[in-house]
Design a protein around this motif. Structure first.
Motif: not given
Ligand code: NDP
Length: 368
Positions: A275-287
């Motif tokens: 709740y303390a960083m703005s705009h944190l919205d990232r997914f990364f998938l590695n295969g």
């Protein structure tokens, strides 16, 4: 963004090679055609900011329609009646809503209230014989979630959780690619979910109403995302909490938690909820053979992302419109989304949240 027609043309080509059609794909295709099937009659409970968003999005639905409201604020009811043409007989408050039992204008109640109220409200709706859509997190722990599942089963009604990403086109495409082996064996997932929370007096920072802090509200996207991106259920978690503002984030209300999960195949996930960083919205998938990265990955969109094969070009369609049309199709025709969003799915996330909180408390790895 390409036009809808461009997209549908591409879809026609791509579906030839697809062995399975998933809910949203069918919905796009179907949406160009006139629809004269059953309409899901929805009452929204809790006319707050997300309830308003869902109501607006439903204006564009073909299979779902807002027909009722349940609210503790009479002035909001009056406004919504005027805006959406809701008759007086379909308006309720938290004391009298059990009476929906006798109202044929309501098939399902969408519970969009603070997390700590979901369990009791869901159970009351089920007892009134209506289907329930409940917002995430479904309750404040797995025990509550299981009680909700049991109550809906006993009442023979459906319980669906508001996991709108399960209908989001780019997300669906990445899941499809993972299912068809295009990334090879999935090895690693990273989920970063957070925003800077404002008003310290809001219910999201009240342990009783929120059930916790950022993990309940936004970290759950990384938890759910790790499960649908990797396609497995975690078998252990470890977690560490950081709190920089103990006045705003009181005991039991988490500000920032880093957590790791291990999966049966040996895949691992590393995530951050805050709740303390703005705009944190990232997914990364590695295969072993490829990757997908999405940023933003679970906000209201447009979602953006690419894989080792290039940009994800699926169109942005209002998530809640797709979700509500998809849920109507699920309820009437049994068409499931690419990953389920029933009560049992919600309980799986709650069990992981319980384990993360326990891992923070004990400093130890918690097996699931
Ligand atoms: P809001 O505070 O904006 O709205 C909640 C509403 O619940 C209030 O406006 C009120 O409506 C009702 N309510 C009933 N009892 C209380 C109470 N004791 N305190 C406060 N409100 C009460 O919250 P949101 O709409 O942002 O969130 C509601 C739920 O939706 C949460 O579970 C949240 O996690 C979820 N959510 C999901 C999102 C998603 O993308 N899937 C996005 C945002 C939220 P009334 O006055 O009509 O009674």
């Amino acid at each position: 963004m390409g036009s809808r027609r461009d997209f549908l043309e591409k879809l026609t080509v791509s579906t030839i090679s697809l062995p399975i059609l998933y809910g949203p794909t069918q919905l796009f295709a179907a949406s160009e055609e006139p629809y004269d099937g059953p309409i899901l009659k929805v009452a929204i409970m809790g006319l707050g900011s997300y309830g308003r968003r869902v109501a607006e999005a439903m204006q564009s639905c073909k299979r779902a329609k807002l027909t009722g409201v349940i609210s503790g604020t009479p002035s909001k009811i009056v406004d919504w009646q005027a805006k959406y043409g809701i008759p007086e007989k379909n308006c309720y408050n938290y004391d009298n809503f059990d009476r929906i039992k006798d109202n044929p204008d309501i098939d399902v109640v969408y519970v969009i209230t603070p997390n700590g109220l979901h369990k009791d409200q869901t159970i009351r709706v089920a007892k009134a014989g209506k289907h329930v859509i409940c917002e995430k997190p479904m309750g404040i722990n797995a025990k509550e979630g299981q009680e909700m599942v049991d109550a809906c089963k006993a009442a023979n009604v459906k319980l669906l959780i508001g996991y709108r990403m399960h209908y989001e086109p780019k997300t669906v495409e990445v899941i499809r690619m993972r299912k068809t082996g295009e990334f090879g064996k999935p090895k690693f997932f990273q989920g970063l979910s957070g925003f800077t929370i404002g008003d310290p007096t809001q219910w999201r920072l009240n342990k009783e109403l929120a059930g916790g802090g950022a993990m309940m509200d936004i970290g759950i996207y990384s938890i759910n995302g790790s499960r649908y991106m990797l396609g497995e259920e975690p078998i252990w978690v470890t977690a560490q909490e950081t709190k920089t503002d103990p006045v705003k984030f009181k005991e039991g209300v988490d500000e920032t938690i880093q957590f790791q999960m291990g999966f049966p195949s040996g895949a691992v996930a590393s995530c951050l909820s805050t709740y303390a960083m703005s705009h944190l919205d990232r997914f990364f998938l590695n295969g072993e053979d490829g990757y997908a990265e999405m940023q933003p990955s679970s906000g209201y969109g447009p979602i953006k992302g690419r894989t080792h094969k290039g940009e994800l070009t699926q169109p942005h369609i209002t998530h809640q419109t797709l979700q509500m049309d998809g849920m109507a199709q699920l309820i009437f025709e049994g068409v499931e989304p690419i990953v389920p969003l029933d009560g049992e799915e919600g309980v799986k996330d709650m069990k992981i949240i319980d384990a993360i909180y326990l891992a923070v408390k004990t400093g130890k790895r918690v097996d699931l």
